[in-house]
Design a protein around this motif. Structure first.
Motif, PDB file in Angstrom:
ATOM      1  N   CYS A 159      -9.431 -14.696   8.365  1.00 56.13           N
ATOM      2  CA  CYS A 159     -10.495 -14.508   7.385  1.00 56.13           C
ATOM      3  C   CYS A 159     -10.895 -15.903   6.913  1.00 56.13           C
ATOM      4  O   CYS A 159     -10.034 -16.675   6.501  1.00 56.13           O
ATOM      5  N   ARG A 160     -12.168 -16.232   7.018  1.00 53.41           N
ATOM      6  CA  ARG A 160     -12.591 -17.572   6.640  1.00 53.41           C
ATOM      7  C   ARG A 160     -13.192 -17.632   5.239  1.00 53.41           C
ATOM      8  O   ARG A 160     -13.580 -18.685   4.777  1.00 53.41           O
ATOM      9  N   CYS A 161     -13.307 -16.475   4.553  1.00 52.13           N
ATOM     10  CA  CYS A 161     -13.915 -16.488   3.216  1.00 52.13           C
ATOM     11  C   CYS A 161     -12.885 -16.478   2.098  1.00 52.13           C
ATOM     12  O   CYS A 161     -12.937 -17.274   1.179  1.00 52.13           O
ATOM     13  N   THR A 162     -11.936 -15.547   2.157  1.00 48.47           N
ATOM     14  CA  THR A 162     -11.203 -15.203   0.931  1.00 48.47           C
ATOM     15  C   THR A 162     -10.000 -16.078   0.649  1.00 48.47           C
ATOM     16  O   THR A 162      -9.521 -16.109  -0.479  1.00 48.47           O
ATOM     17  N   GLY A 163      -9.439 -16.745   1.663  1.00 48.41           N
ATOM     18  CA  GLY A 163      -8.165 -17.424   1.463  1.00 48.41           C
ATOM     19  C   GLY A 163      -6.992 -16.452   1.439  1.00 48.41           C
ATOM     20  O   GLY A 163      -5.871 -16.834   1.145  1.00 48.41           O
ATOM     21  N   TYR A 164      -7.232 -15.215   1.759  1.00 47.69           N
ATOM     22  CA  TYR A 164      -6.220 -14.163   1.949  1.00 47.69           C
ATOM     23  C   TYR A 164      -5.590 -13.637   0.659  1.00 47.69           C
ATOM     24  O   TYR A 164      -5.050 -12.531   0.645  1.00 47.69           O
ATOM     25  N   THR A 165      -5.622 -14.406  -0.429  1.00 48.51           N
ATOM     26  CA  THR A 165      -4.929 -13.978  -1.650  1.00 48.51           C
ATOM     27  C   THR A 165      -5.436 -12.620  -2.158  1.00 48.51           C
ATOM     28  O   THR A 165      -4.626 -11.727  -2.440  1.00 48.51           O
ATOM     29  N   PRO A 166      -6.751 -12.410  -2.258  1.00 56.10           N
ATOM     30  CA  PRO A 166      -7.205 -11.085  -2.717  1.00 56.10           C
ATOM     31  C   PRO A 166      -6.903  -9.963  -1.706  1.00 56.10           C
ATOM     32  O   PRO A 166      -6.718  -8.802  -2.112  1.00 56.10           O
ATOM     33  N   ILE A 167      -6.821 -10.300  -0.423  1.00 52.86           N
ATOM     34  CA  ILE A 167      -6.463  -9.285   0.582  1.00 52.86           C
ATOM     35  C   ILE A 167      -5.027  -8.811   0.343  1.00 52.86           C
ATOM     36  O   ILE A 167      -4.731  -7.612   0.358  1.00 52.86           O
ATOM     37  N   LEU A 168      -4.127  -9.790   0.097  1.00 50.30           N
ATOM     38  CA  LEU A 168      -2.734  -9.444  -0.196  1.00 50.30           C
ATOM     39  C   LEU A 168      -2.648  -8.583  -1.449  1.00 50.30           C
ATOM     40  O   LEU A 168      -1.926  -7.576  -1.481  1.00 50.30           O
ATOM     41  N   ALA A 169      -3.400  -8.985  -2.482  1.00 49.40           N
ATOM     42  CA  ALA A 169      -3.369  -8.248  -3.743  1.00 49.40           C
ATOM     43  C   ALA A 169      -3.857  -6.814  -3.523  1.00 49.40           C
ATOM     44  O   ALA A 169      -3.267  -5.848  -4.039  1.00 49.40           O
ATOM     45  N   ALA A 170      -4.919  -6.661  -2.741  1.00 45.67           N
ATOM     46  CA  ALA A 170      -5.460  -5.328  -2.477  1.00 45.67           C
ATOM     47  C   ALA A 170      -4.449  -4.476  -1.702  1.00 45.67           C
ATOM     48  O   ALA A 170      -4.268  -3.289  -1.994  1.00 45.67           O
ATOM     49  N   ALA A 171      -3.777  -5.096  -0.725  1.00 42.85           N
ATOM     50  CA  ALA A 171      -2.814  -4.345   0.086  1.00 42.85           C
ATOM     51  C   ALA A 171      -1.641  -3.884  -0.771  1.00 42.85           C
ATOM     52  O   ALA A 171      -1.184  -2.732  -0.660  1.00 42.85           O
ATOM     53  N   LEU A 172      -1.148  -4.772  -1.647  1.00 47.51           N
ATOM     54  CA  LEU A 172      -0.020  -4.407  -2.517  1.00 47.51           C
ATOM     55  C   LEU A 172      -0.427  -3.303  -3.493  1.00 47.51           C
ATOM     56  O   LEU A 172       0.329  -2.363  -3.745  1.00 47.51           O
ATOM     57  N   ASP A 173      -1.653  -3.425  -4.013  1.00 50.78           N
ATOM     58  CA  ASP A 173      -2.166  -2.431  -4.951  1.00 50.78           C
ATOM     59  C   ASP A 173      -2.327  -1.070  -4.256  1.00 50.78           C
ATOM     60  O   ASP A 173      -1.925  -0.024  -4.788  1.00 50.78           O
ATOM     61  N   ALA A 174      -2.881  -1.083  -3.041  1.00 56.48           N
ATOM     62  CA  ALA A 174      -3.069   0.172  -2.294  1.00 56.48           C
ATOM     63  C   ALA A 174      -1.719   0.814  -1.983  1.00 56.48           C
ATOM     64  O   ALA A 174      -1.571   2.039  -2.099  1.00 56.48           O
ATOM     65  N   ALA A 175      -0.727  -0.007  -1.623  1.00 62.62           N
ATOM     66  CA  ALA A 175       0.600   0.536  -1.319  1.00 62.62           C
ATOM     67  C   ALA A 175       1.154   1.256  -2.547  1.00 62.62           C
ATOM     68  O   ALA A 175       1.723   2.351  -2.442  1.00 62.62           O
ATOM     69  N   LYS A 176       0.970   0.644  -3.721  1.00 63.63           N
ATOM     70  CA  LYS A 176       1.474   1.223  -4.968  1.00 63.63           C
ATOM     71  C   LYS A 176       0.771   2.563  -5.246  1.00 63.63           C
ATOM     72  O   LYS A 176       1.426   3.575  -5.533  1.00 63.63           O
ATOM     73  N   THR A 177      -0.547   2.563  -5.125  1.00 64.60           N
ATOM     74  CA  THR A 177      -1.300   3.807  -5.371  1.00 64.60           C
ATOM     75  C   THR A 177      -0.866   4.901  -4.400  1.00 64.60           C
ATOM     76  O   THR A 177      -0.697   6.059  -4.785  1.00 64.60           O
ATOM     77  N   LEU A 178      -0.677   4.529  -3.131  1.00 66.85           N
ATOM     78  CA  LEU A 178      -0.304   5.531  -2.121  1.00 66.85           C
ATOM     79  C   LEU A 178       1.081   6.104  -2.394  1.00 66.85           C
ATOM     80  O   LEU A 178       1.339   7.273  -2.103  1.00 66.85           O
ATOM     81  N   ARG A 179       1.969   5.275  -2.967  1.00 67.76           N
ATOM     82  CA  ARG A 179       3.303   5.784  -3.325  1.00 67.76           C
ATOM     83  C   ARG A 179       3.190   6.794  -4.460  1.00 67.76           C
ATOM     84  O   ARG A 179       3.914   7.778  -4.508  1.00 67.76           O
ATOM     85  N   GLU A 180       2.276   6.503  -5.395  1.00 71.90           N
ATOM     86  CA  GLU A 180       2.156   7.376  -6.566  1.00 71.90           C
ATOM     87  C   GLU A 180       1.410   8.674  -6.250  1.00 71.90           C
ATOM     88  O   GLU A 180       1.797   9.750  -6.679  1.00 71.90           O
ATOM     89  N   VAL A 181       0.290   8.525  -5.495  1.00 71.86           N
ATOM     90  CA  VAL A 181      -0.511   9.723  -5.152  1.00 71.86           C
ATOM     91  C   VAL A 181      -0.776   9.747  -3.653  1.00 71.86           C
ATOM     92  O   VAL A 181      -1.884   9.455  -3.217  1.00 71.86           O
ATOM     93  N   PRO A 182       0.237  10.058  -2.861  1.00 74.08           N
ATOM     94  CA  PRO A 182       0.082   9.971  -1.409  1.00 74.08           C
ATOM     95  C   PRO A 182      -1.036  10.858  -0.874  1.00 74.08           C
ATOM     96  O   PRO A 182      -1.630  10.564   0.146  1.00 74.08           O
ATOM     97  N   ALA A 183      -1.372  11.916  -1.582  1.00 75.01           N
ATOM     98  CA  ALA A 183      -2.398  12.845  -1.087  1.00 75.01           C
ATOM     99  C   ALA A 183      -3.774  12.190  -1.047  1.00 75.01           C
ATOM    100  O   ALA A 183      -4.669  12.647  -0.347  1.00 75.01           O
ATOM    101  N   HIS A 184      -3.931  11.072  -1.789  1.00 72.48           N
ATOM    102  CA  HIS A 184      -5.232  10.417  -1.840  1.00 72.48           C
ATOM    103  C   HIS A 184      -5.533   9.531  -0.633  1.00 72.48           C
ATOM    104  O   HIS A 184      -6.594   8.926  -0.579  1.00 72.48           O
ATOM    105  N   ALA A 185      -4.567   9.412   0.286  1.00 72.02           N
ATOM    106  CA  ALA A 185      -4.719   8.512   1.425  1.00 72.02           C
ATOM    107  C   ALA A 185      -6.060   8.709   2.095  1.00 72.02           C
ATOM    108  O   ALA A 185      -6.679   7.785   2.544  1.00 72.02           O
TER     109      ALA A 185
END
Lengths: 169, 275
Positions: A143-169
């Motif tokens: 990725c040449r725009c973001t520097g990856y930091t927000p991508i990591l944050a989004a992935a960690l956040d999505a993992a957390k949400t999926l653990r809490e409400v897996p049906a929302h996948a």
């Protein structure tokens, strides 16, 4: 024996995002071009065309794969998922897509489809990834725009949400 | 970048693969995971007349193990070997080297035997094969032979495979009691080709160090169990005996220095792992 001749087009059939699709391809046609030009599914992007950048990453038979390193004829009979299959319904984003939007995990968006497809499968197999594991896994994408930091944050956040409400996948 | 034209054959039997290779020879290429062959086709560095897809042959998709060896069929993907629950216990060097092969997104498709067939001088699996006294099983029709890794890798992306031969499997000895192994790699970025990679196998009385990325093929040296200055001298002699090359990534002198330092670190780590 099925030998497909170089100078003809051959019928290729597979399941794409849950629906059967078919079109014709020469043996040398890349799966990226087949998806985009023959099936009109332009969500899968074409970057380097030699497997380095990750923009064309899709899911073939349940595992992440570079569509540019796959021939359309190799995919005959396979089950394929692309970014078009992520949203649960029109007008609604998946948990991962929504996390990308909230965390500004994309700017130009060229790499995004590939990263989403990689992460979607990864988060299904690993419900509680560490940041280090995600960094290692994202090493397969440029990725040449973001520097990856927000991508990591989004992935960690999505993992957390999926653990809490897996049906929302 | 689009490949030149070729016929494509999805093989249903091994006999079909052998017949195609016998008919086309060097004009045929065997396609397994395609993770190195596809870029070569797209860049037109390879222009075969026929591609033979071997990924629909269940007999090639097996990992088999007995007390002495692990046999990995030509259809086994790198990710499948890495996920094999017995790998770390049966051969820890393979378990440490595999995460360095490409990325998760290419290991999911690329095969172990495909990497061996491609024989890139900086690739991890040929290096591990050489360090572990692995062998390559080749077949052409009813003719079969087994070639040691030492004899198989003959130069830059060249091997002892005949044009009519299929790599059916590779065999790698199981870890022996009283030995330790370690793997290390230096590159600029995660997933890049190694500038230098080291694989060490040690026992109480001997040391094997194999290095990749330095010359035009992986190289190994066997030493008695040396320590301190004597080990440094032996590594220095090994580094100078390698045909190290300059390229845009590193100078030959830098590669030799990596062999001396990383070589020593890898050997010391392997000694700590003796079990």
């Amino acid at each position: 024996m099925h030998r497909l001749s170089a100078d003809r087009r051959h019928r290729v059939r597979f399941t794409l995002n849950g629906k059967p699709v078919e079109a014709d391809a020469e043996p040398r046609m890349l799966l990226t071009d087949f998806l985009r030009h023959e099936l009109g599914q332009t969500g899968t992007h074409v970057g380097c065309e030699h497997g380095v950048c990750g923009a064309c990453t899709i899911e073939i038979d349940g595992v992440p794969a570079r569509a540019c390193l796959t021939l359309a004829v190799q995919a005959d009979g396979a089950t394929i998922r692309t970014v078009e299959g992520l949203a649960p319904e029109p007008g609604r984003l998946s948990v991962l897509q929504d996390a990308f939007r909230r965390h500004h995990a994309l700017q130009c968006g060229f790499c995004t489809a590939g990263i989403l497809m990689s992460l979607d499968g990864y988060l299904r197999r690993h419900s509680a990834p560490t940041e280090a594991e995600l960094r290692e896994f994202l090493g397969g994408h440029l990725c040449r725009c973001t520097g990856y930091t927000p991508i990591l944050a989004a992935a960690l956040d999505a993992a957390k949400t999926l653990r809490e409400v897996p049906a929302h996948a | 970048m689009k490949p030149a034209r070729f016929d494509y054959q999805r093989a249903d039997t091994l006999a079909e693969v052998h017949a195609a290779l016998a008919e086309y020879g060097n004009d045929a290429r065997v396609m397994a995971g395609g993770q190195t062959l596809m870029p070569m086709l797209s860049m037109r560095l390879a222009r075969p007349k026929l591609l033979v897809d071997i990924m629909h042959l269940p007999e090639l998709a097996r990992i088999e193990a007995d007390a002495k060896v692990i046999r990995i069929g030509a259809g086994v993907r790198q990710a499948e070997l890495l996920a094999w629950p017995e790998l770390a216990q049966r051969q820890p060097l393979l378990a440490s080297a595999l995460p360095w092969v490409g990325h998760a997104q290419t290991r999911s498709r690329g095969t172990v035997c495909g990497s061996v067939a491609h024989a890139d001088p900086s690739a991890e699996l040929p290096l591990a094969m050489l360090a572990l006294d692995g062998s390559i099983e080749l077949s052409a029709g009813r003719k079969r032979r087994s070639v040691t890794a030492q004899d198989f890798f003959t130069g830059m992306m060249s091997t002892a495979r005949g044009h009519d031969e299929l790599i059916e499997a590779v065999s790698i000895p199981t870890r022996r009691a009283g030995t330790g192994t370690a793997f290390a790699e230096f590159g600029r970025r995660h997933g890049d080709f190694a500038i230098v990679a080291c694989a060490a196998v040690v026992a109480a009385d001997r040391v094997t160090l194999a290095v990749g990325g330095v010359g035009d093929k992986p190289e190994r040296r066997d030493f008695p169990a040396l320590d301190g200055g004597a080990l440094d001298d032996a590594l220095n002699a090994f580094a100078w005996d390698l045909d190290a090359r300059d390229d845009l990534h590193a100078t030959a002198a830098y590669r030799r220095e990596l062999v001396r330092r990383m070589g020593r670190d890898t050997i010391e780590e392997a000694r700590r792992c003796i079990a």
